[in-house]
Scaffold this motif. Structure first.
Motif, PDB file in Angstrom:
ATOM      1  N   TRP A   7       5.964   3.180  -0.501  1.00  0.00           N
ATOM      2  CA  TRP A   7       6.111   1.943  -1.271  1.00  0.00           C
ATOM      3  C   TRP A   7       6.636   0.839  -0.380  1.00  0.00           C
ATOM      4  O   TRP A   7       7.582   1.018   0.396  1.00  0.00           O
ATOM      5  CB  TRP A   7       7.074   2.147  -2.434  1.00  0.00           C
ATOM      6  CG  TRP A   7       7.499   0.866  -3.099  1.00  0.00           C
ATOM      7  CD1 TRP A   7       8.681   0.202  -2.911  1.00  0.00           C
ATOM      8  CD2 TRP A   7       6.741   0.082  -4.023  1.00  0.00           C
ATOM      9  NE1 TRP A   7       8.698  -0.937  -3.670  1.00  0.00           N
ATOM     10  CE2 TRP A   7       7.527  -1.053  -4.358  1.00  0.00           C
ATOM     11  CE3 TRP A   7       5.474   0.221  -4.603  1.00  0.00           C
ATOM     12  CZ2 TRP A   7       7.078  -2.019  -5.251  1.00  0.00           C
ATOM     13  CZ3 TRP A   7       5.034  -0.751  -5.482  1.00  0.00           C
ATOM     14  CH2 TRP A   7       5.841  -1.852  -5.799  1.00  0.00           C
ATOM     15  N   ARG A   8       5.983  -0.330  -0.463  1.00  0.00           N
ATOM     16  CA  ARG A   8       6.488  -1.525   0.200  1.00  0.00           C
ATOM     17  C   ARG A   8       6.546  -2.642  -0.833  1.00  0.00           C
ATOM     18  O   ARG A   8       5.632  -2.778  -1.658  1.00  0.00           O
ATOM     19  CB  ARG A   8       5.570  -1.962   1.346  1.00  0.00           C
ATOM     20  CG  ARG A   8       5.522  -1.016   2.528  1.00  0.00           C
ATOM     21  CD  ARG A   8       6.880  -0.708   3.081  1.00  0.00           C
ATOM     22  NE  ARG A   8       7.615  -1.914   3.423  1.00  0.00           N
ATOM     23  CZ  ARG A   8       8.946  -1.953   3.582  1.00  0.00           C
ATOM     24  NH1 ARG A   8       9.677  -0.886   3.389  1.00  0.00           N
ATOM     25  NH2 ARG A   8       9.523  -3.087   3.919  1.00  0.00           N
ATOM     26  N   PRO A   9       7.599  -3.465  -0.806  1.00  0.00           N
ATOM     27  CA  PRO A   9       7.661  -4.578  -1.764  1.00  0.00           C
ATOM     28  C   PRO A   9       6.538  -5.577  -1.560  1.00  0.00           C
ATOM     29  O   PRO A   9       6.045  -6.178  -2.515  1.00  0.00           O
ATOM     30  CB  PRO A   9       9.033  -5.205  -1.509  1.00  0.00           C
ATOM     31  CG  PRO A   9       9.440  -4.732  -0.146  1.00  0.00           C
ATOM     32  CD  PRO A   9       8.814  -3.380   0.016  1.00  0.00           C
ATOM     33  N   ALA A  10       6.110  -5.760  -0.296  1.00  0.00           N
ATOM     34  CA  ALA A  10       5.026  -6.708  -0.021  1.00  0.00           C
ATOM     35  C   ALA A  10       4.414  -6.416   1.337  1.00  0.00           C
ATOM     36  O   ALA A  10       5.104  -5.970   2.255  1.00  0.00           O
ATOM     37  CB  ALA A  10       5.545  -8.148  -0.059  1.00  0.00           C
ATOM     38  N   ILE A  11       3.115  -6.649   1.441  1.00  0.00           N
ATOM     39  CA  ILE A  11       2.429  -6.601   2.730  1.00  0.00           C
ATOM     40  C   ILE A  11       1.539  -7.836   2.818  1.00  0.00           C
ATOM     41  O   ILE A  11       1.201  -8.449   1.807  1.00  0.00           O
ATOM     42  CB  ILE A  11       1.588  -5.321   2.920  1.00  0.00           C
ATOM     43  CG1 ILE A  11       0.631  -5.110   1.741  1.00  0.00           C
ATOM     44  CG2 ILE A  11       2.489  -4.118   3.105  1.00  0.00           C
ATOM     45  CD1 ILE A  11      -0.243  -3.880   1.888  1.00  0.00           C
ATOM     46  N   GLU A  12       1.161  -8.203   4.058  1.00  0.00           N
ATOM     47  CA  GLU A  12       0.422  -9.440   4.285  1.00  0.00           C
ATOM     48  C   GLU A  12      -0.900  -9.180   4.990  1.00  0.00           C
ATOM     49  O   GLU A  12      -1.050  -8.201   5.728  1.00  0.00           O
ATOM     50  CB  GLU A  12       1.245 -10.407   5.146  1.00  0.00           C
ATOM     51  CG  GLU A  12       2.539 -10.856   4.518  1.00  0.00           C
ATOM     52  CD  GLU A  12       3.282 -11.866   5.387  1.00  0.00           C
ATOM     53  OE1 GLU A  12       2.819 -12.131   6.522  1.00  0.00           O
ATOM     54  OE2 GLU A  12       4.311 -12.381   4.942  1.00  0.00           O
ATOM     55  N   PHE A  13      -1.821 -10.107   4.783  1.00  0.00           N
ATOM     56  CA  PHE A  13      -3.082 -10.103   5.518  1.00  0.00           C
ATOM     57  C   PHE A  13      -3.443 -11.544   5.844  1.00  0.00           C
ATOM     58  O   PHE A  13      -3.430 -12.414   4.967  1.00  0.00           O
ATOM     59  CB  PHE A  13      -4.199  -9.451   4.705  1.00  0.00           C
ATOM     60  CG  PHE A  13      -5.513  -9.414   5.427  1.00  0.00           C
ATOM     61  CD1 PHE A  13      -5.753  -8.450   6.395  1.00  0.00           C
ATOM     62  CD2 PHE A  13      -6.499 -10.356   5.168  1.00  0.00           C
ATOM     63  CE1 PHE A  13      -6.961  -8.416   7.076  1.00  0.00           C
ATOM     64  CE2 PHE A  13      -7.710 -10.331   5.849  1.00  0.00           C
ATOM     65  CZ  PHE A  13      -7.935  -9.356   6.803  1.00  0.00           C
ATOM     66  N   ASN A  14      -3.787 -11.797   7.104  1.00  0.00           N
ATOM     67  CA  ASN A  14      -4.119 -13.143   7.563  1.00  0.00           C
ATOM     68  C   ASN A  14      -5.617 -13.397   7.413  1.00  0.00           C
ATOM     69  O   ASN A  14      -6.426 -12.845   8.152  1.00  0.00           O
ATOM     70  CB  ASN A  14      -3.723 -13.321   9.031  1.00  0.00           C
ATOM     71  CG  ASN A  14      -2.223 -13.245   9.220  1.00  0.00           C
ATOM     72  OD1 ASN A  14      -1.536 -14.250   9.197  1.00  0.00           O
ATOM     73  ND2 ASN A  14      -1.716 -12.030   9.400  1.00  0.00           N
ATOM     74  N   LEU A  15      -5.972 -14.249   6.469  1.00  0.00           N
ATOM     75  CA  LEU A  15      -7.379 -14.585   6.265  1.00  0.00           C
ATOM     76  C   LEU A  15      -7.918 -15.445   7.394  1.00  0.00           C
ATOM     77  O   LEU A  15      -9.100 -15.385   7.722  1.00  0.00           O
ATOM     78  CB  LEU A  15      -7.553 -15.307   4.933  1.00  0.00           C
ATOM     79  CG  LEU A  15      -7.680 -14.390   3.714  1.00  0.00           C
ATOM     80  CD1 LEU A  15      -7.567 -15.184   2.423  1.00  0.00           C
ATOM     81  CD2 LEU A  15      -8.991 -13.623   3.755  1.00  0.00           C
TER      82      LEU A  15
END
Length: 291
Positions: A7-15
């Motif tokens: 579980w992670r509170p948030a993850i990111e992806f660079n468009l």
């Protein structure tokens, strides 16, 4: 029996790696990066595999500037179908928001709109609030008058300081800017851009493999991600970053020529870039004085 997912509170992806603004101290190095759009097929491969071992509270589409991507809606549809996160959130500077298609609002669960000084916006907040209410999503107006001066062009040579930067970094441990990029999972968003950013200044630096986990052809993906999340040793990128220690200064927009000169500057004393609220013992900065 299926194993529980991390579980992670948030993850990111660079468009995108580029941006339509040029903010001083951007820790994604967007003012310096060439135009580059994320590839939808590669994104699909990454999150389909990752979703078998990891679940996030939020999946944040960031940049650069995500609204620049011509396939933005396709990425959102795919992420929703894969269900890697409970919520999809768009993080934007809002400059192009007035051109956003209606389907965008249907696909996301929330939006961060970063407001920078001196930037003209072609929408009004009453309009945003009406749309947010209509589609039942949250919108956060993120006032960003300052940026942290965390990125360095000269290596921190004191090992104890490097450890302290990592141990006290909210980006890695609290704010959760864990990032998916090019088939790898990173603990810290700025670490993704450290290698190409430094290369622009003639600094040879390799950190992408050591600071991340390979998503594909990895029979130990769950264990490797768990080890990364629990990591106690500093990232290699911490050698060129002040993390949460960095002082904050008023944001400004730079031309590319000014950005090159601005980002290449180096203080006479590393302590000049540390937040004045923090006390850094003299022994930590002595090794970083010019010789």
């Amino acid at each position: 029996m299926q194993r529980n997912r991390l579980w992670r509170p948030a993850i990111e992806f660079n468009l995108t790696e580029h941006c339509n603004l040029s903010c001083a101290h951007c820790d994604h190095a967007s003012p310096m990066m060439p135009t580059k759009f994320a590839d939808l097929t590669s994104f699909a491969r990454d999150i389909e595999v990752l979703s078998t071992v990891l679940q996030a509270g939020e999946f944040k589409f960031v940049g650069g500037e995500p609204l620049l991507h011509p396939q933005l809606l396709d990425f959102l549809r795919l992420a929703k179908d894969v269900q890697i996160a409970n919520r999809l959130v768009l993080v934007t500077n809002g400059v192009l928001l007035h051109k956003a298609p209606d389907e965008l609002w249907e696909l996301i669960d929330g939006m961060w709109i970063s407001i920078y000084p001196g930037i003209k916006y072609r929408f009004d907040w009453d309009w945003v609030r009406r749309i947010a209410d209509e589609y039942e999503i949250f919108v956060w107006r993120k006032e960003t008058p300052e940026f942290a001066e965390r990125s360095l062009t000269e290596e921190i040579r004191n090992e104890e300081l490097v450890k302290m930067v990592f141990q006290n970094c909210e980006l890695a441990h609290m704010e959760s800017c864990h990032t998916i990029y090019d088939g790898r999972y990173y603990m810290c968003a700025p670490s993704v851009w450290m290698e190409p950013r430094l290369a622009l200044h003639g600094v040879t630096f390799k950190n992408r493999e050591s600071d991340s986990v390979a998503i594909h052809d990895n029979s130990n993906l769950y264990e490797d991600l768990d080890s990364l999340v629990r990591r106690q040793d500093p990232l290699e990128a911490c050698r060129y970053c002040l993390g949460s220690w960095a002082r904050r200064t008023p944001n400004e927009q730079l031309t590319r020529k000014r950005a090159e000169k601005f980002l290449a500057r180096q203080p006479d004393d590393l302590a000049e870039l540390v937040s004045p609220e923090l006390i850094v013992p003299q022994s930590y900065t002595d090794q970083n004085r010019p010789r």
